[in-house]
Design a protein around this motif. Structure first.
Motif, PDB file in Angstrom:
ATOM      1  N   ALA A 154       0.840  -1.203   0.000  1.00 30.93           N
ATOM      2  CA  ALA A 154       0.000   0.000   0.000  1.00 30.93           C
ATOM      3  C   ALA A 154       0.871   1.247   0.000  1.00 30.93           C
ATOM      4  CB  ALA A 154      -0.919   0.015   1.227  1.00 30.93           C
ATOM      5  N   SER A 212     -13.651  -7.025   0.426  1.00 29.40           N
ATOM      6  CA  SER A 212     -14.272  -7.364  -0.847  1.00 29.40           C
ATOM      7  C   SER A 212     -13.220  -7.859  -1.823  1.00 29.40           C
ATOM      8  CB  SER A 212     -15.002  -6.151  -1.432  1.00 29.40           C
ATOM      9  OG  SER A 212     -14.099  -5.078  -1.646  1.00 29.40           O
ATOM     10  N   ARG A 213     -13.656  -8.439  -2.917  1.00 27.23           N
ATOM     11  CA  ARG A 213     -12.730  -8.926  -3.930  1.00 27.23           C
ATOM     12  C   ARG A 213     -11.983  -7.762  -4.584  1.00 27.23           C
ATOM     13  NH1 ARG A 213     -16.811 -12.736  -4.061  1.00 27.23           N
ATOM     14  NH2 ARG A 213     -16.094 -14.915  -4.156  1.00 27.23           N
ATOM     15  N   VAL A 214     -10.775  -8.053  -5.033  1.00 32.15           N
ATOM     16  CA  VAL A 214      -9.946  -7.052  -5.702  1.00 32.15           C
ATOM     17  C   VAL A 214      -9.941  -7.331  -7.201  1.00 32.15           C
ATOM     18  CG1 VAL A 214      -7.582  -6.207  -5.975  1.00 32.15           C
ATOM     19  CG2 VAL A 214      -8.501  -6.636  -3.690  1.00 32.15           C
ATOM     20  N   LYS A 215     -10.146  -6.286  -7.982  1.00 34.57           N
ATOM     21  CA  LYS A 215     -10.172  -6.429  -9.435  1.00 34.57           C
ATOM     22  C   LYS A 215      -8.747  -6.430  -9.991  1.00 34.57           C
ATOM     23  CE  LYS A 215     -14.465  -3.752  -9.472  1.00 34.57           C
ATOM     24  NZ  LYS A 215     -15.104  -2.477  -9.899  1.00 34.57           N
ATOM     25  N   GLY A 217      -5.424  -5.395 -11.535  1.00 32.69           N
ATOM     26  CA  GLY A 217      -4.808  -4.076 -11.657  1.00 32.69           C
ATOM     27  C   GLY A 217      -4.983  -3.197 -10.444  1.00 32.69           C
ATOM     28  N   GLU A 218      -5.855  -3.581  -9.521  1.00 29.93           N
ATOM     29  CA  GLU A 218      -6.053  -2.792  -8.319  1.00 29.93           C
ATOM     30  C   GLU A 218      -4.954  -3.075  -7.302  1.00 29.93           C
ATOM     31  OE1 GLU A 218     -10.622  -1.678  -7.418  1.00 29.93           O
ATOM     32  OE2 GLU A 218     -10.124  -3.771  -7.029  1.00 29.93           O
ATOM     33  N   ASP A 219      -4.776  -2.124  -6.371  1.00 27.37           N
ATOM     34  CA  ASP A 219      -3.861  -2.316  -5.260  1.00 27.37           C
ATOM     35  C   ASP A 219      -4.280  -3.555  -4.488  1.00 27.37           C
ATOM     36  OD1 ASP A 219      -1.821  -0.524  -3.382  1.00 27.37           O
ATOM     37  OD2 ASP A 219      -3.182  -1.768  -2.201  1.00 27.37           O
ATOM     38  N   ARG A 221      -4.550  -4.105  -1.457  1.00 28.02           N
ATOM     39  CA  ARG A 221      -5.433  -3.845  -0.321  1.00 28.02           C
ATOM     40  C   ARG A 221      -6.666  -3.012  -0.717  1.00 28.02           C
ATOM     41  NH1 ARG A 221      -3.579  -4.585   4.815  1.00 28.02           N
ATOM     42  NH2 ARG A 221      -4.475  -2.663   5.626  1.00 28.02           N
ATOM     43  N   ALA A 222      -6.944  -2.948  -2.003  1.00 24.67           N
ATOM     44  CA  ALA A 222      -8.086  -2.153  -2.467  1.00 24.67           C
ATOM     45  C   ALA A 222      -9.421  -2.697  -1.970  1.00 24.67           C
ATOM     46  CB  ALA A 222      -8.091  -2.089  -3.994  1.00 24.67           C
ATOM     47  N   GLY A 223      -9.452  -3.972  -1.640  1.00 26.01           N
ATOM     48  CA  GLY A 223     -10.696  -4.563  -1.165  1.00 26.01           C
ATOM     49  C   GLY A 223     -10.947  -4.405   0.319  1.00 26.01           C
ATOM     50  N   ARG A 226     -13.487  -0.881   1.365  1.00 30.45           N
ATOM     51  CA  ARG A 226     -13.760  -0.236   0.080  1.00 30.45           C
ATOM     52  C   ARG A 226     -14.811   0.867   0.230  1.00 30.45           C
ATOM     53  NH1 ARG A 226     -12.611  -1.661  -5.078  1.00 30.45           N
ATOM     54  NH2 ARG A 226     -11.986  -3.797  -4.543  1.00 30.45           N
TER      55      ARG A 226
END
Length: 238
Positions: A154, A212-215, A217-219, A221-223, A226
């Motif tokens: 992060a 939540s799930r991370v897409k 290309g996302e960081d 820890r983006a999930g 959120r």
């Protein structure tokens, strides 16, 4: 209610000690860092682990040095059942002999979060209640602790030192310099079991309502939290 992070203002002696250790261990291997930490603080050091998707690596490294090292695990009461199962799998697989499961005080939960929706209205307060306060109590008596943060995880961790002062304690991040490639290589090298949710789009796992799930290309820890404008739970916030 407990407020704020664990980190208190460090005294001069602790800061000097952390600086000394950082100069000596800042570019050392995780194995050498852990061995030096456990040797220097024998009987007074603990590992804090979430038993998340990458946790097996640090747990394995510490177990190689001393499987009796106390491991503190925060069971907030809102974790995925898969995380609790994974904890039990790793305890047996790695031969960990002193894993201590921490929980928030029941009276505090009844007073502050009787309906279990504090995570939605005040996520910082929920983390303080269910994670920061229980860990602060459990760390009493320890002079140092080991955690699994890494710089690549992060933006808040990009300048993470290997050794830092945390109040009157020393905090070690042996895997600070490792990236995803090194983590995956260690999993393969040691044939470590993966978290059951890792293959389902959860590269970083915390409490069920706030993960939540991370897409693609996302960081990583983006999930986590959120849409809440929140990146850290608070246990590493000074």
């Amino acid at each position: 209610m407990f407020a704020g992070g664990l980190g208190q203002v460090a005294d001069d002696a602790t800061m000097a000690r952390a600086a000394e250790l950082e100069a000596r261990l800042g570019h050392a291997s995780p194995q050498d860092i852990i061995e030096a930490a456990v040797r220097a603080y024998e009987g007074r050091i603990t590992l804090v682990s979430s038993f998340g998707t990458e946790a097996a690596v640090l747990l394995d490294l510490v177990a190689e040095v001393d499987p009796a090292t106390p491991v503190l695990f925060l069971d907030t009461g809102m974790l995925f059942s898969e995380t609790l199962d994974y904890r039990d799998i790793l305890i047996e697989r790695l031969g960990l002999t002193d894993v201590r499961t921490l929980a928030p005080e029941e009276e505090a939960v009844r007073a502050e979060d009787p309906d279990s929706f504090l995570w939605q209205s005040a996520p910082d307060a929920c983390c303080a209640l269910r994670k920061v306060a229980p860990l602060a109590r459990a760390l009493e008596g320890f002079a140092a602790w080991i955690n699994g943060r890494k710089r690549y995880q992060a933006v808040t961790r990009r300048r993470l030192p290997v050794v830092e002062a945390d109040g009157t304690r020393i905090k070690f991040s042996p895997l600070a310099s490792w990236g995803r490639a090194e983590i995956e290589a260690w999993f393969e090298r040691r044939a470590l079991p993966n978290h059951p949710l890792a293959a389902q789009g959860f590269p970083s796992i915390g409490c069920m309502p706030c993960t939540s799930r991370v897409k693609p290309g996302e960081d990583i820890r983006a999930g986590r939290w959120r849409g809440q404008g929140k990146i850290e739970c608070g246990i590493h916030v000074k």
